[in-house]
Motif scaffolding. Structure first.
Motif, mmCIF file in Angstrom:
data_model
loop_
_atom_site.group_PDB
_atom_site.id
_atom_site.type_symbol
_atom_site.label_atom_id
_atom_site.label_comp_id
_atom_site.label_asym_id
_atom_site.label_seq_id
_atom_site.Cartn_x
_atom_site.Cartn_y
_atom_site.Cartn_z
ATOM 1 N N PHE A 24 30.798 9.768 26.480
ATOM 2 C CA PHE A 24 30.899 8.136 26.109
ATOM 3 C C PHE A 24 31.376 7.537 24.981
ATOM 4 O O PHE A 24 32.328 6.599 24.950
ATOM 5 C CB PHE A 24 29.386 7.612 26.197
ATOM 6 C CG PHE A 24 29.464 6.051 26.083
ATOM 7 C CD1 PHE A 24 29.072 5.212 27.219
ATOM 8 C CD2 PHE A 24 29.399 5.462 24.792
ATOM 9 C CE1 PHE A 24 28.759 3.847 27.151
ATOM 10 C CE2 PHE A 24 29.269 3.954 24.765
ATOM 11 C CZ PHE A 24 29.210 3.067 26.058
ATOM 12 N N GLU A 25 31.450 8.244 23.735
ATOM 13 C CA GLU A 25 32.112 7.916 22.813
ATOM 14 C C GLU A 25 33.527 8.111 22.800
ATOM 15 O O GLU A 25 34.469 7.230 22.474
ATOM 16 C CB GLU A 25 31.396 8.871 21.559
ATOM 17 C CG GLU A 25 32.140 8.273 20.244
ATOM 18 C CD GLU A 25 31.805 9.399 19.127
ATOM 19 O OE1 GLU A 25 32.063 8.897 17.893
ATOM 20 O OE2 GLU A 25 31.672 10.407 19.315
ATOM 21 N N ALA A 26 34.004 9.237 23.364
ATOM 22 C CA ALA A 26 35.541 9.668 23.468
ATOM 23 C C ALA A 26 36.267 8.380 24.662
ATOM 24 O O ALA A 26 37.067 7.958 24.230
ATOM 25 C CB ALA A 26 35.563 10.906 24.138
ATOM 26 N N ALA A 27 35.379 7.978 25.617
ATOM 27 C CA ALA A 27 35.767 6.924 26.394
ATOM 28 C C ALA A 27 36.089 5.604 25.878
ATOM 29 O O ALA A 27 36.899 4.957 26.011
ATOM 30 C CB ALA A 27 35.039 6.966 27.679
ATOM 31 N N PHE A 28 35.057 5.382 25.141
ATOM 32 C CA PHE A 28 34.878 4.109 24.329
ATOM 33 C C PHE A 28 36.226 4.035 23.290
ATOM 34 O O PHE A 28 36.889 3.154 23.629
ATOM 35 C CB PHE A 28 33.675 4.115 23.430
ATOM 36 C CG PHE A 28 33.623 2.781 22.533
ATOM 37 C CD1 PHE A 28 33.381 1.579 22.910
ATOM 38 C CD2 PHE A 28 33.928 3.117 21.139
ATOM 39 C CE1 PHE A 28 33.337 0.612 21.910
ATOM 40 C CE2 PHE A 28 33.832 2.093 20.077
ATOM 41 C CZ PHE A 28 33.729 0.853 20.587
ATOM 42 N N HIS A 29 36.709 4.979 22.734
ATOM 43 C CA HIS A 29 37.660 4.939 21.798
ATOM 44 C C HIS A 29 38.952 5.049 22.547
ATOM 45 O O HIS A 29 39.994 4.256 22.149
ATOM 46 C CB HIS A 29 37.641 5.970 20.617
ATOM 47 C CG HIS A 29 36.482 5.545 19.751
ATOM 48 N ND1 HIS A 29 36.566 4.744 18.889
ATOM 49 C CD2 HIS A 29 35.374 6.481 19.325
ATOM 50 C CE1 HIS A 29 35.260 4.733 18.081
ATOM 51 N NE2 HIS A 29 34.661 5.889 18.497
ATOM 52 N N ALA A 30 39.049 5.773 23.323
ATOM 53 C CA ALA A 30 40.317 5.930 24.422
ATOM 54 C C ALA A 30 40.403 4.508 24.870
ATOM 55 O O ALA A 30 41.830 4.170 25.116
ATOM 56 C CB ALA A 30 40.164 7.098 25.538
#
Length: 375
Positions: A359-365
């Motif tokens: 979730f964190e990775a997708a949020f920043h991407a």
């Protein structure tokens, strides 16, 4: 009467999800609390705030004691009835506003004497008086009275302030007394100094509170320094109690704080940004003042289900903001609060499903992509 109770349902790394049960309803954590400074979330009806998914609001002791007055609110049935919000309310202690807004203040061990920023009238606020005002307001979660020095500050100043805040915390606990169904949170201080944070946490745990706040951050130190502090500060607080990071923040601040074990946050940013033509979206911040939106028939965010995005174009939002129409701030605030609550819902689901890192990775991407291409 239902007592205040915190339940931890799942963890993923240091991120946590659970719920706080109160007599006025359940607060799903991690939770973002919209700020209702003067018994209103600016630009929003209480029913509309609830529709965004908010479980709890924050009220400001300092502002409400000055206008309309805690005694008046008590006579009128308490803050919930006064502002037509039947869910939980957290009130801050007034300490931060006294330090940041008031002129000619005098700080002693007893408390703070200050002049109102509204009319210059003289007032005194102490741990005991703060507890009394918050009792009159009838808030569900009460904050201990503390001092919050601006950062950066010399270590000696931070240490002295923290130790006085811990003495004030003990006085707040005693003055709060036994109030079934209501909770008292202590506030950890200590600036960016790890050992002072540990000393503060030990003092608070010895006194004993229903929840614990990480105070003294988001006061000018920057995100990198704040995250460095949060890498250790929340872990010094009891695992079985909610942890509240005061005054935070931007969406990426929130994700980073939750990653580090924070359960509750508040910030004026969604409503303040809305009033200044700024929208927060999954692709970052959008400035509706820019001329690029003048002829754009598309919504702010095609994936968003809020009334602003369902019914109004970027061109319209640009127009009403430039024209100074009230609806501009109303619509953008509704969108911003909806986005923030959608973010919290996504965080809770990701933690429960063991998917926080993804979730964190997708949020920043998604944020890194930036706003949609202009027409």
């Amino acid at each position: 009467m239902t007592r205040f109770f915190f339940r931890l349902d799942a963890t993923d790394g240091r991120a946590r999800t659970g719920a706080i049960d109160t007599p006025r309803g359940t607060i799903r954590t991690p939770a973002f609390m919209p700020v209702g400074t003067a018994a209103t979330v600016k630009g929003m009806m209480p029913e509309s705030v609830a529709e965004t998914g908010a479980d709890i609001l924050l009220g400001n002791t300092y502002h409400l004691m000055l206008r309309p007055g805690a005694e008046r609110i008590e006579r009128l049935g308490g803050l919930h009835r006064f502002m037509n919000w039947d869910g939980p309310i957290l009130t801050d202690s007034g300490g931060f506003q006294v330090m940041s807004l008031s002129d000619l203040r005098k700080l002693t061990e007893d408390g703070v004497t200050f002049k109102s920023h509204i009319d210059g009238s003289k007032h005194f606020l102490s741990p005991e008086r703060s507890m009394e005002i918050q009792r009159q307001l009838g808030s569900d979660i009460v904050m201990a009275f503390d001092e919050c020095p601006a950062l950066p500050a010399p270590r000696e100043r931070v240490a002295a302030s923290m130790r006085m805040s811990m003495r004030w915390a003990a006085r707040s606990r005693e003055a709060f007394g036994d109030r079934p169904g209501h909770a008292l949170f202590g506030i950890q201080q200590g600036g960016l100094e790890a050992d002072l944070r540990e000393e503060s946490a030990a003092a608070l745990k010895e006194i004993g509170f229903d929840g614990y706040a990480v105070g003294g951050l988001a006061v000018g130190e920057g995100q990198e320094a704040m995250f460095a502090c949060l890498d250790h500060a929340p872990e010094t607080l009891p695992r079985e109690a909610p942890r509240y990071l005061m005054g935070v923040g931007k969406p990426d601040d929130i994700v980073g704080a939750v990653k580090r074990g924070i359960d509750m946050m508040d910030c004026v940013l969604p409503s303040r940004s809305g009033r200044t033509g700024q929208a927060w979206t999954r692709r970052g911040q959008v400035n509706l003042k820019n001329a690029r939106h003048m002829d754009d028939p598309r919504p702010l965010d095609e994936a968003c289900t809020c009334p602003c995005c369902r019914n109004y174009s970027r061109a319209y939002l640009h127009h009403v903001h430039r024209a100074g129409e009230m609806i501009a701030g109303m619509l953008l605030t509704w969108h911003n609060l909806h986005y923030y609550q959608e973010l919290m819902s996504g965080l809770r689901a990701a933690i429960a499903g063991g998917r926080f890192a993804a979730f964190e990775a997708a949020f920043h991407a998604e944020r890194a992509e930036g706003d949609i291409e202009r027409l």
